[in-house]
Design a protein around this motif. Structure first.
Motif, PDB file in Angstrom:
ATOM      1  N   THR A   1      -4.645  -2.370  -3.961  1.00 29.30           N
ATOM      2  CA  THR A   1      -3.453  -3.157  -4.292  1.00 29.30           C
ATOM      3  C   THR A   1      -2.938  -3.987  -3.124  1.00 29.30           C
ATOM      4  O   THR A   1      -2.049  -4.820  -3.309  1.00 29.30           O
ATOM      5  CB  THR A   1      -2.327  -2.228  -4.771  1.00 29.30           C
TER       6      THR A   1
ATOM      7  N   THR B   1       0.833  -1.207   0.000  1.00 32.09           N
ATOM      8  CA  THR B   1       0.000   0.000   0.000  1.00 32.09           C
ATOM      9  C   THR B   1       0.865   1.254   0.000  1.00 32.09           C
ATOM     10  O   THR B   1       0.607   2.203  -0.740  1.00 32.09           O
ATOM     11  CB  THR B   1      -0.926  -0.011   1.222  1.00 32.09           C
TER      12      THR B   1
ATOM     13  N   VAL C   1       5.843  -6.459  -4.771  1.00 33.12           N
ATOM     14  CA  VAL C   1       6.027  -5.265  -5.598  1.00 33.12           C
ATOM     15  C   VAL C   1       7.492  -4.854  -5.505  1.00 33.12           C
ATOM     16  O   VAL C   1       7.974  -4.471  -4.431  1.00 33.12           O
ATOM     17  CB  VAL C   1       5.114  -4.117  -5.151  1.00 33.12           C
TER      18      VAL C   1
ATOM     19  N   TYR D   1       6.422   0.800 -13.855  1.00 32.45           N
ATOM     20  CA  TYR D   1       5.957   2.184 -13.782  1.00 32.45           C
ATOM     21  C   TYR D   1       7.110   3.066 -13.321  1.00 32.45           C
ATOM     22  O   TYR D   1       7.970   2.637 -12.554  1.00 32.45           O
ATOM     23  CB  TYR D   1       4.798   2.314 -12.794  1.00 32.45           C
TER      24      TYR D   1
ATOM     25  N   MET E   1      -3.869   3.732  -9.310  1.00 36.69           N
ATOM     26  CA  MET E   1      -3.908   3.161  -7.968  1.00 36.69           C
ATOM     27  C   MET E   1      -3.041   3.941  -6.982  1.00 36.69           C
ATOM     28  O   MET E   1      -2.766   3.462  -5.889  1.00 36.69           O
ATOM     29  CB  MET E   1      -3.422   1.697  -8.005  1.00 36.69           C
ATOM     30  N   ASP E   2      -2.597   5.149  -7.352  1.00 39.68           N
ATOM     31  CA  ASP E   2      -1.692   5.893  -6.471  1.00 39.68           C
ATOM     32  C   ASP E   2      -2.461   6.650  -5.397  1.00 39.68           C
ATOM     33  O   ASP E   2      -3.698   6.608  -5.324  1.00 39.68           O
ATOM     34  CB  ASP E   2      -0.792   6.827  -7.283  1.00 39.68           C
TER      35      ASP E   2
ATOM     36  N   TYR F   1      10.530  -2.326  -6.247  1.00 34.78           N
ATOM     37  CA  TYR F   1      10.602  -0.873  -6.421  1.00 34.78           C
ATOM     38  C   TYR F   1      12.011  -0.371  -6.148  1.00 34.78           C
ATOM     39  O   TYR F   1      12.839  -1.055  -5.523  1.00 34.78           O
ATOM     40  CB  TYR F   1       9.603  -0.171  -5.503  1.00 34.78           C
TER      41      TYR F   1
ATOM     42  N   SER G   1      -0.254   6.557 -11.169  1.00 38.71           N
ATOM     43  CA  SER G   1      -1.089   5.535 -11.805  1.00 38.71           C
ATOM     44  C   SER G   1      -2.496   5.667 -11.246  1.00 38.71           C
ATOM     45  O   SER G   1      -2.751   6.493 -10.355  1.00 38.71           O
ATOM     46  CB  SER G   1      -0.543   4.126 -11.557  1.00 38.71           C
TER      47      SER G   1
ATOM     48  N   ARG H   1       8.290   1.024  -9.880  1.00 42.07           N
ATOM     49  CA  ARG H   1       7.715  -0.173  -9.249  1.00 42.07           C
ATOM     50  C   ARG H   1       7.193  -1.117 -10.315  1.00 42.07           C
ATOM     51  O   ARG H   1       6.926  -0.718 -11.462  1.00 42.07           O
ATOM     52  CB  ARG H   1       6.591   0.189  -8.284  1.00 42.07           C
TER      53      ARG H   1
ATOM     54  N   TYR I   1       2.455   1.910  -3.466  1.00 39.46           N
ATOM     55  CA  TYR I   1       1.509   2.426  -4.464  1.00 39.46           C
ATOM     56  C   TYR I   1       1.077   3.855  -4.142  1.00 39.46           C
ATOM     57  O   TYR I   1       0.907   4.681  -5.044  1.00 39.46           O
ATOM     58  CB  TYR I   1       0.295   1.503  -4.552  1.00 39.46           C
ATOM     59  N   LYS I   2       0.883   4.148  -2.866  1.00 39.64           N
ATOM     60  CA  LYS I   2       0.424   5.487  -2.501  1.00 39.64           C
ATOM     61  C   LYS I   2       1.481   6.549  -2.771  1.00 39.64           C
ATOM     62  O   LYS I   2       1.159   7.658  -3.199  1.00 39.64           O
ATOM     63  CB  LYS I   2       0.031   5.514  -1.021  1.00 39.64           C
TER      64      LYS I   2
END
Length: 490
Positions: free
Chosen positions: A170, A146, A180, A207, A157-158, A182, A155, A193, A149-150
């Motif tokens: 995610t 999490t 994931v 990404y 999902m950010d 990164y 994206s 990531r 992605y945040k």
């Protein structure tokens, strides 16, 4: 106090000349001292390092740096002036003069831990704890995924998006198989990531800084079937990976699912989902519940297999069908099942499960109940010999008859009395208007009526529609223009 930028010197005379020169330069008295006469530099370094760490200007080596510390090195990290490097006291001379040597974590390991026989993979992980720039890190838990992605690359999902899901979409990757990968820049910010499967050494769409991440993962031994990391690229498929099962709400018709780049579908495996290349074919032995990509809203509708229609449909449309003891889709129920009016259960539309109650529906049509419900609460009307409900039985002229039949019989008797009246010389082609329905009905009556009392109902029964409400009272009235009007009087 010591001057760290000067000395040591091989001879006292050289040190004395340099002390005089520096004293004139800074306007202070500078005296050379033998190093053996210096104070306890170790205690001084220990105290100064502790104060700097407390203030936040310096940092100790990370906890994941699990190598035994080197005595009297006082190794630490200076994130402001020398980020990504290890600062330490290389010798006693440097300690006395408060000097530090700074090297990369890789060089520090090579110089001082050569006897530890550190593997390449562990070496890379140790380096990444101090200098994560360009080093691949892996988020494996739901919370770590999490965070990546945040705070990572842009994206759908950010962290700039909001979701109505109980967890970040995610986070369901963190079931134990997928991770994931990164990388971060020299400021500690996540710059790239990609979802990967560490055990199988494969990764999907990248990404952010695509080139660096792809190279770093390739150097780690990972592979990808992708030729293109854009949204239109050919997606790699992770087949057989576990995904956390999290429902959107208590109804369990929707599952939390992220937008898929490199996954096709997920199949129900009990307490978790398992990724698959496609939905099971018709001839497959099992057809578990299925869910596809969650799209940009972070959740997806669960699909269920209909054994009657042999296709997947929305799970929320399914009902349990008695008789066959299966869950059927709405389309299958509409075509091949019926709802029992007494129990609200759905049953297979077969003669052995179905009992028809004639003329008992809401609008006069047939009513259908299950054989099971009829055996518990059914009866037979003694007047018509037709099935009805026990609670609908009433006594009429010494017989137990259905309430519906008794009502119609009373209505018929009442209307028979109301319609009977003398008419003389009735003309043909009269028009009768039903006041309840407001529908004109053409009626033809032929022949004289003389003085005999004639039942108009008997003459018109085949042409006149019966009112749907049997309770109101009506009378017929002959108008001056020859029309017969039926008026409601009660």
């Amino acid at each position: 106090m010591p001057l760290p930028d000067y000395g040591p010197y091989p001879q006292g005379s050289v040190a004395a000349k340099e002390a005089k020169r520096v004293g004139d330069l800074i306007g202070c008295r500078v005296q050379p001292r033998r190093m053996s006469q210096a104070g306890d530099w170790r205690e001084r370094h220990r105290r100064a390092l502790a104060e700097a760490i407390e203030l936040g200007t310096l940092k100790p080596l990370p906890e994941k740096w699990d190598l035994p510390p080197i005595a009297d090195h006082f190794a630490h990290i200076d994130p402001i002036n020398y980020p990504g490097m290890i600062s330490f006291v290389a010798s006693e001379e440097e300690g006395v003069l408060d000097r530090y040597t700074r090297v990369t974590p890789g060089r520090y390991i090579s110089r001082y831990y050569e006897d530890h026989k550190i593997s390449d993979s562990r070496r890379r992980k140790l380096i990444a704890t101090v200098d994560p720039t360009g080093e691949v890190q892996f988020a494996t838990t739901p919370d770590e995924i999490t965070r990546v992605y945040k705070t990572g690359p842009e994206s759908c999902m950010d962290g700039d998006h909001t979701f109505s899901t109980p967890v970040w979409p995610t986070s369901v990757y963190g079931a134990g198989d997928l991770a994931v990968a990164y990388t971060v820049n020299n400021r500690g910010r996540i710059q790239s990531r990609a979802v990967c499967w560490p055990d199988k050494q494969i990764f999907g769409r990248c990404y952010g800084d695509v080139e660096r991440l792809e190279k770093a993962l390739t150097d780690e031994g990972f592979e990808t079937p992708r030729d293109d990391h854009s949204v239109d690229g050919n997606g790699a498929t992770f087949v057989g990976a576990r995904m956390l099962k999290v429902f959107l709400n208590g109804e369990e018709n929707y599952a939390v699912m992220p937008y898929f780049d490199d996954l096709k579908v997920c199949l129900d495996a009990g307490d978790h989902w398992v990724t698959a290349e496609s939905e099971p074919p018709v001839h497959a032995k099992d057809h578990p519940d299925m869910v596809k990509s969650g799209g940009t809203n972070g959740y997806a509708e669960i699909q269920r297999w209909c054994p009657k229609m042999l296709r997947y449909y929305s799970k929320r449309s399914f009902k349990f069908v008695h008789g066959v003891e299966q869950h059927w889709s709405a389309g299958a129920i509409e075509s091949y099942a019926f709802r029992c009016e007494w129990s609200d259960e759905y049953w297979a539309d077969e003669a052995k499960y179905k009992v028809t109650i004639p003329d008992a529906g809401r609008y006069g049509g047939n009513l259908y109940v299950s054989k099971k419900a009829f055996d518990q609460d059914g009866a037979t009307c003694e007047a018509t010999n037709k099935p009805c409900r026990k609670s609908d039985l009433v006594e009429h002229e010494g017989k137990m008859v259905s309430r519906h039949w008794a009502r119609r019989e009373k209505e018929r008797a009442f209307r028979e009395a109301e319609f009977r009246r003398p008419y003389l010389g009735m003309k043909a082609d009269r028009v009768w208007v039903d006041e309840y329905e407001q529908i004109p009905v053409n009626v033809t009556i032929s022949g004289p009526t003389t003085l005999n009392e004639i039942s108009v109902r008997e003459l018109l029964e085949s042409r006149l529609p019966e009112p749907r409400n049997p309770e109101p009272h009506y009378v017929n009235e002959l108008m001056v223009d020859g029309r017969v009007i039926r008026r409601r009087v009660a």
